[in-house]
Scaffold this active site. Structure first.
Site, PDB file in Angstrom:
ATOM      1  CE1 TYR A  32      -3.103  -2.983   0.346  1.00 37.57           C
ATOM      2  CE2 TYR A  32      -2.938  -2.844   2.709  1.00 37.57           C
ATOM      3  CZ  TYR A  32      -3.422  -3.467   1.588  1.00 37.57           C
ATOM      4  OH  TYR A  32      -4.201  -4.572   1.706  1.00 37.57           O
ATOM      5  CE  LYS A  35       1.586  -1.564  -6.415  1.00 37.13           C
ATOM      6  NZ  LYS A  35       2.335  -1.709  -7.655  1.00 37.13           N
ATOM      7  CB  THR A  66     -13.406 -13.655 -13.087  1.00 39.26           C
ATOM      8  OG1 THR A  66     -12.191 -13.965 -12.408  1.00 39.26           O
ATOM      9  CG2 THR A  66     -13.243 -12.416 -13.930  1.00 39.26           C
TER      10      THR A  66
END
Length: 70
Positions: A32, A35, A66
């Protein structure tokens, strides 16, 4: 790019975690932080290099829901 005088593009790879951390993946605070750092670097570089015609952006992909995510 500045020396060449033709502008340019800089693109950084962040992630959805560059916008908001989560507790779904524990002990990943370093991901984190990195980023968020890319996001901050992108914003600072855009301010500095923008007057020279250099565009700075970062993309932040996230997971796609998905069957593989289950």
């Amino acid at each position: 790019m500045i020396k060449q005088g033709n502008g340019g593009r800089i693109i950084g790879a962040s992630s959805i975690y560059g916008k908001q951390g989560t507790n779904s993946v524990r002990s990943q605070f370093c991901i984190y932080a990195s980023k968020f750092a890319i996001r901050g670097l992108t914003q600072a570089a855009a301010l500095e290099f923008g007057p020279h015609g250099i565009t700075v952006n970062a993309y932040a992909p996230g997971a796609i829901d998905t069957d593989m995510c289950e």
